[in-house]
Design a protein around this motif. Structure first.
Motif, PDB file in Angstrom:
ATOM      1  N   VAL A   1     -84.356 102.506  -6.940  1.00 36.09           N
ATOM      2  CA  VAL A   1     -83.922 101.252  -7.738  1.00 36.09           C
ATOM      3  C   VAL A   1     -82.342 101.468  -7.781  1.00 36.09           C
ATOM      4  O   VAL A   1     -81.425 102.445  -7.606  1.00 36.09           O
ATOM      5  N   VAL A   2     -81.518 100.125  -7.407  1.00 40.42           N
ATOM      6  CA  VAL A   2     -80.039  99.985  -7.525  1.00 40.42           C
ATOM      7  C   VAL A   2     -79.831 100.385  -8.963  1.00 40.42           C
ATOM      8  O   VAL A   2     -80.205  99.880  -9.929  1.00 40.42           O
ATOM      9  N   ARG A   3     -78.797 101.292  -9.049  1.00 40.07           N
ATOM     10  CA  ARG A   3     -78.425 101.896 -10.032  1.00 40.07           C
ATOM     11  C   ARG A   3     -76.976 101.401 -10.366  1.00 40.07           C
ATOM     12  O   ARG A   3     -76.339 101.414 -11.573  1.00 40.07           O
ATOM     13  N   ALA A   4     -76.120 101.156  -9.427  1.00 42.12           N
ATOM     14  CA  ALA A   4     -74.795 100.812  -9.625  1.00 42.12           C
ATOM     15  C   ALA A   4     -74.202 100.003  -8.483  1.00 42.12           C
ATOM     16  O   ALA A   4     -74.828 100.158  -7.380  1.00 42.12           O
ATOM     17  N   VAL A   5     -73.405  99.004  -8.840  1.00 42.12           N
ATOM     18  CA  VAL A   5     -72.694  98.272  -7.673  1.00 42.12           C
ATOM     19  C   VAL A   5     -71.187  98.218  -7.912  1.00 42.12           C
ATOM     20  O   VAL A   5     -70.716  98.415  -8.929  1.00 42.12           O
ATOM     21  N   ARG A   6     -70.472  97.954  -6.856  1.00 44.74           N
ATOM     22  CA  ARG A   6     -69.099  97.870  -6.787  1.00 44.74           C
ATOM     23  C   ARG A   6     -68.626  97.074  -5.880  1.00 44.74           C
ATOM     24  O   ARG A   6     -69.089  96.904  -4.775  1.00 44.74           O
ATOM     25  N   GLY A   7     -67.566  96.480  -6.193  1.00 42.77           N
ATOM     26  CA  GLY A   7     -66.881  95.519  -5.222  1.00 42.77           C
ATOM     27  C   GLY A   7     -67.118  93.924  -5.286  1.00 42.77           C
ATOM     28  O   GLY A   7     -67.747  93.444  -6.103  1.00 42.77           O
ATOM     29  N   ASP A   8     -66.126  93.431  -4.436  1.00 45.35           N
ATOM     30  CA  ASP A   8     -66.228  91.976  -4.322  1.00 45.35           C
ATOM     31  C   ASP A   8     -67.747  91.299  -3.801  1.00 45.35           C
ATOM     32  O   ASP A   8     -68.057  92.000  -2.706  1.00 45.35           O
ATOM     33  N   ASP A   9     -67.905  90.311  -4.224  1.00 45.75           N
ATOM     34  CA  ASP A   9     -69.214  89.730  -3.697  1.00 45.75           C
ATOM     35  C   ASP A   9     -70.478  90.548  -3.769  1.00 45.75           C
ATOM     36  O   ASP A   9     -71.349  90.434  -3.100  1.00 45.75           O
ATOM     37  N   VAL A  10     -70.368  91.445  -4.739  1.00 45.86           N
ATOM     38  CA  VAL A  10     -71.823  92.344  -5.030  1.00 45.86           C
ATOM     39  C   VAL A  10     -72.343  91.624  -6.202  1.00 45.86           C
ATOM     40  O   VAL A  10     -71.652  91.435  -7.371  1.00 45.86           O
ATOM     41  N   ASP A  11     -73.530  91.365  -6.197  1.00 46.92           N
ATOM     42  CA  ASP A  11     -74.450  90.773  -7.399  1.00 46.92           C
ATOM     43  C   ASP A  11     -74.452  91.671  -8.218  1.00 46.92           C
ATOM     44  O   ASP A  11     -75.375  92.836  -8.266  1.00 46.92           O
ATOM     45  N   PRO A  12     -74.150  91.775  -9.604  1.00 45.76           N
ATOM     46  CA  PRO A  12     -74.074  92.793 -10.632  1.00 45.76           C
ATOM     47  C   PRO A  12     -75.681  92.766 -11.140  1.00 45.76           C
ATOM     48  O   PRO A  12     -76.257  93.604 -12.004  1.00 45.76           O
ATOM     49  N   GLN A  13     -76.376  91.650 -10.914  1.00 45.73           N
ATOM     50  CA  GLN A  13     -77.864  91.674 -11.444  1.00 45.73           C
ATOM     51  C   GLN A  13     -78.814  92.315 -10.430  1.00 45.73           C
ATOM     52  O   GLN A  13     -79.788  92.348 -10.627  1.00 45.73           O
ATOM     53  N   ALA A  14     -78.153  92.752  -9.434  1.00 51.58           N
ATOM     54  CA  ALA A  14     -79.000  93.570  -8.428  1.00 51.58           C
ATOM     55  C   ALA A  14     -79.409  95.096  -9.187  1.00 51.58           C
ATOM     56  O   ALA A  14     -80.342  95.776  -8.856  1.00 51.58           O
ATOM     57  N   ILE A  15     -78.627  95.367 -10.264  1.00 45.69           N
ATOM     58  CA  ILE A  15     -78.915  96.641 -11.006  1.00 45.69           C
ATOM     59  C   ILE A  15     -80.353  96.526 -11.585  1.00 45.69           C
ATOM     60  O   ILE A  15     -80.578  95.564 -12.212  1.00 45.69           O
ATOM     61  N   GLY A  16     -81.215  97.513 -11.223  1.00 50.75           N
ATOM     62  CA  GLY A  16     -82.356  97.538 -11.645  1.00 50.75           C
ATOM     63  C   GLY A  16     -83.452  97.065 -10.481  1.00 50.75           C
ATOM     64  O   GLY A  16     -84.656  97.213 -10.697  1.00 50.75           O
ATOM     65  N   ARG A  17     -83.027  96.346  -9.406  1.00 48.17           N
ATOM     66  CA  ARG A  17     -83.877  96.191  -8.482  1.00 48.17           C
ATOM     67  C   ARG A  17     -84.431  96.948  -7.460  1.00 48.17           C
ATOM     68  O   ARG A  17     -83.429  97.959  -7.121  1.00 48.17           O
ATOM     69  N   ASP A  18     -85.460  96.809  -7.151  1.00 50.09           N
ATOM     70  CA  ASP A  18     -86.191  97.697  -6.281  1.00 50.09           C
ATOM     71  C   ASP A  18     -85.527  97.596  -5.003  1.00 50.09           C
ATOM     72  O   ASP A  18     -85.840  96.671  -4.179  1.00 50.09           O
ATOM     73  N   ALA A  19     -85.018  98.699  -4.465  1.00 48.27           N
ATOM     74  CA  ALA A  19     -84.353  98.887  -2.991  1.00 48.27           C
ATOM     75  C   ALA A  19     -85.223  98.691  -1.740  1.00 48.27           C
ATOM     76  O   ALA A  19     -85.010  98.580  -0.825  1.00 48.27           O
TER      77      ALA A  19
END
Length: 140
Positions: free
Chosen positions: A51-69
């Protein structure tokens, strides 16, 4: 680079706050390998999914957190499945695969690194650089 990697390893090993761990790991990786975007997946032992647990940077979707990779065939899913580093070019298009990536850059390069312990993939780091000529060196 090796000094930055050593500093990162020491800081990661000393991290005790699990709520801040994922974001702190991405911040640490940014100090080792400069990039425009990154995300971290971790194995959820209850569901046995990454599961996506953290994101960082420009153009990265914060709603991806919790998504099944593993629900799409992106670099993290391939690194998990193959248990090897995956380096690839990225060109955004209208495909399902491109839409499922947390990163919305038009073009660039991505590297996904599996985190393996005792022959189990515990997660992945994915870093990306923006631009049609972006890439990563062998050392990076």
């Amino acid at each position: 680079m090796f000094a930055a990697l050593n500093e990162f390893a020491q800081a990661a090993g000393a991290m005790v706050d699990e709520d801040r761990l994922a974001a702190a790991l991405l911040d640490g990786i940014a100090g080792v390998v400069p990039h425009d975007a990154s995300w971290l997946t971790l194995l959820d032992r209850d569901s046995n999914r990454h599961v996506v647990r953290a994101v960082r940077g420009d153009d990265v979707d914060p709603q991806a957190i919790g998504r099944d990779a593993q629900s799409y065939d992106g670099p993290a899913a391939r690194a998990i499945r193959r248990e090897v580093l995956i380096a690839e070019r990225h060109v955004a298009d209208s495909s399902k695969r491109a839409k499922s990536l947390p990163w919305k850059a038009k073009s660039g390069a991505m590297v996904a690194v599996p985190l393996i312990h005792d022959r189990v993939v515990l997660g992945t780091f994915v870093v990306g650089r923006v631009g049609p000529d972006a890439g990563f060196t062998d050392l990076e």
